[in-house]
Design a protein around this motif. Structure first.
Motif, PDB file in Angstrom:
ATOM      1  N   PRO A   1       0.608  -1.229   0.094  1.00 39.89           N
ATOM      2  CA  PRO A   1      -0.050   0.065   0.072  1.00 39.89           C
ATOM      3  C   PRO A   1       0.801   1.225   0.089  1.00 39.89           C
ATOM      4  CG  PRO A   1      -0.748  -1.519   1.756  1.00 39.89           C
ATOM      5  CD  PRO A   1       0.630  -2.029   1.079  1.00 39.89           C
ATOM      6  N   SER A   2       0.311   2.444  -0.737  1.00 39.46           N
ATOM      7  CA  SER A   2       1.374   3.648  -0.692  1.00 39.46           C
ATOM      8  C   SER A   2       0.491   4.567   0.369  1.00 39.46           C
ATOM      9  CB  SER A   2       0.645   4.268  -1.932  1.00 39.46           C
ATOM     10  OG  SER A   2      -0.711   4.762  -2.123  1.00 39.46           O
ATOM     11  N   GLY A   3       1.874   5.473   0.790  1.00 40.95           N
ATOM     12  CA  GLY A   3       1.305   6.320   1.925  1.00 40.95           C
ATOM     13  C   GLY A   3       1.151   5.918   3.564  1.00 40.95           C
ATOM     14  N   VAL A   4       1.770   4.589   3.535  1.00 37.53           N
ATOM     15  CA  VAL A   4       1.643   4.047   4.994  1.00 37.53           C
ATOM     16  C   VAL A   4       2.890   3.885   5.621  1.00 37.53           C
ATOM     17  CG1 VAL A   4      -0.606   3.068   4.590  1.00 37.53           C
ATOM     18  CG2 VAL A   4       1.436   1.602   4.057  1.00 37.53           C
ATOM     19  N   GLY A   5       4.015   4.194   4.783  1.00 33.49           N
ATOM     20  CA  GLY A   5       5.495   4.044   5.237  1.00 33.49           C
ATOM     21  C   GLY A   5       6.039   2.806   4.661  1.00 33.49           C
ATOM     22  N   ALA A   6       7.223   2.744   5.260  1.00 27.84           N
ATOM     23  CA  ALA A   6       8.118   1.171   4.548  1.00 27.84           C
ATOM     24  C   ALA A   6       7.468   0.091   5.516  1.00 27.84           C
ATOM     25  CB  ALA A   6       9.640   1.637   4.908  1.00 27.84           C
ATOM     26  N   PRO A   7       7.422  -0.990   4.776  1.00 23.88           N
ATOM     27  CA  PRO A   7       7.233  -2.106   5.725  1.00 23.88           C
ATOM     28  C   PRO A   7       8.290  -2.735   6.657  1.00 23.88           C
ATOM     29  CG  PRO A   7       7.872  -2.945   3.382  1.00 23.88           C
ATOM     30  CD  PRO A   7       7.911  -1.414   3.505  1.00 23.88           C
TER      31      PRO A   7
END
Length: 411
Positions: free
Chosen positions: A314-320
């Motif tokens: 997902p975009s906009g949620v930071g790095a995994p």
């Protein structure tokens, strides 16, 4: 004029009709089908180019809004219009509002980015999108710093197209290429939706003394291949003895031309034939999803190199947040892709896993795409010997084998 405009189309059409100096047994419908085939690599290249152009346009609009807002603020306060840097190192000096609007609002009608028209009202060099030099270099450096892979327009993109192996160093006057390309689609819950593998043996002769030859084929494959020889190859000789030779033994193979002498095709929905299985297990948690991905090499005779398993995030949620990991990983924040990189997968490294956590839902992590290259072919077909037609004496030959991915995805 019409012939000149379609000269290459005519050349390609005649190429489908004539091979090795003989007429192919094809009809008009087959020729049209062959000449109109789509290129996967070309589609990928166009898609990447259009994406980069859209991003450049978006950046241009954002800069335009900033400049217009600064101009309005300066007009309200009665101050001088401030200077802003463009894509390059050159700043914008005081210019008229008409020049600012021209530089920032005008967009090219064609997909190709062309220089914007600049009125001679000032020395501005800020937003010339098509200009070469520092502006382009700095813009490319900015994309690289944000994780985008930038390649020259004449080159191939890294993991978006089929990878190829470097050519061999020592090439004899008789050189053979054994090439295979796989296209595979699996379901996320298991099951092989479709698998198609195309293979070909290509012969190149560079010495006229080695033109009248025969190829001894060793076919140990048991997967149910469909084999097809070139129309000018003696099919009876191949069926009886697995030997490739011309129907007329007095003729020679053409010099300095790549000639496909044998091709094969395998199409199946049998899960046991999948060379590399990928299982993805996303499970929802209080903060998002915990994702566990594992691979298994089912065809242990293979050695896969430069394996990249690309998982959308997902975009906009930071790095995994990465947990257990075999190999290496790379998070591309611009493309919203987590790349799981494995230098080698073989019988000694046939299984591995990756665990990570990130905000999202299970559907966000599909489709998964896989790319790799291998110097061993999937179907056990090799040329073991090359002999003269007269006397059956052996000839030195060189060969290269490649197994690459056309499409490999888990939906």
């Amino acid at each position: 004029i019409e012939i000149s405009e379609h000269c290459f189309d005519l050349i390609f059409a005649f190429d489908e009709i004539v091979a090795l100096g003989y007429r192919e047994n094809v009809n008009l419908a087959q020729i049209r089908t062959f000449t109109e085939m789509d290129s996967h690599e070309e589609k990928v290249f166009r898609a990447v180019r259009e994406t980069q152009e859209r991003e450049a346009k978006a950046e241009m609009r954002r800069k335009a809004k900033e400049l217009q807002q600064a101009r309005r603020d300066a007009e309200r306060s009665g101050k001088k219009v401030p200077a802003f840097g463009g894509f390059g190192s050159a700043g914008m000096t005081s210019v008229s509002s008409g020049s600012i609007i021209t530089d920032t609002i005008v967009e090219p009608e064609k997909p190709k980015i062309t220089p914007a028209t600049v009125r001679p009202s000032g020395p501005s060099k800020a937003l010339k999108l098509g200009a070469k030099g520092k502006e382009v270099d700095n813009f490319v450096d900015k994309l690289k710093s944000e994780g985008e892979t930038i390649m020259p327009t004449s080159g191939k993109r890294g993991s978006d197209v089929s990878k190829v192996l470097p050519p061999p160093v020592n090439v004899e006057s008789v050189h053979l290429r054994v090439e295979e390309k796989i296209s595979l689609t699996c379901g996320r819950d298991g099951g092989l939706q479709n698998m198609e593998l195309l293979g070909m043996i290509t012969l190149r002769v560079t010495d006229d003394k080695s033109g009248r030859i025969r190829l001894i084929i060793n076919n140990n494959d048991n997967k149910g291949l469909q084999l097809q020889t070139h129309p000018n190859v003696d099919k009876k000789l191949f069926t009886a003895d697995s030997v490739i030779g011309l129907k007329n033994p007095e003729k020679s193979f053409p010099l300095n031309n790549d000639v496909g002498v044998l091709k094969w095709r395998l199409q199946s929905t049998d899960e046991s034939l999948i060379p590399l299985t990928i299982n993805c297990w996303p499970s929802e948690s209080g903060s998002g999803c915990d994702v566990n991905i594992e691979y298994e090499l089912q065809e242990e005779s293979l050695e896969l190199n430069d394996v990249v398993i690309s998982i959308p995030v997902p975009s906009g949620v930071g790095a995994p947040v990465i947990g257990d990991l075999d190999g290496e990983y790379k998070h591309d924040s611009r493309r919203n892709i987590l790349e799981w990189c494995l230098p080698v997968i073989d019988a000694n490294n046939k299984t591995g896993s990756l665990e990570f956590s990130i905000a999202g839902q299970p559907n966000d992590f599909f489709p998964i795409n896989v790319s790799f290259v291998s110097k061993r072919n999937y179907c056990d077909i090799q040329v073991t010997k090359v002999t003269h037609v007269d006397g059956d004496s052996s000839i030195r030959f060189s060969s290269e084998t490649s197994f690459v991915v056309d499409k490999y995805e888990i939906l």
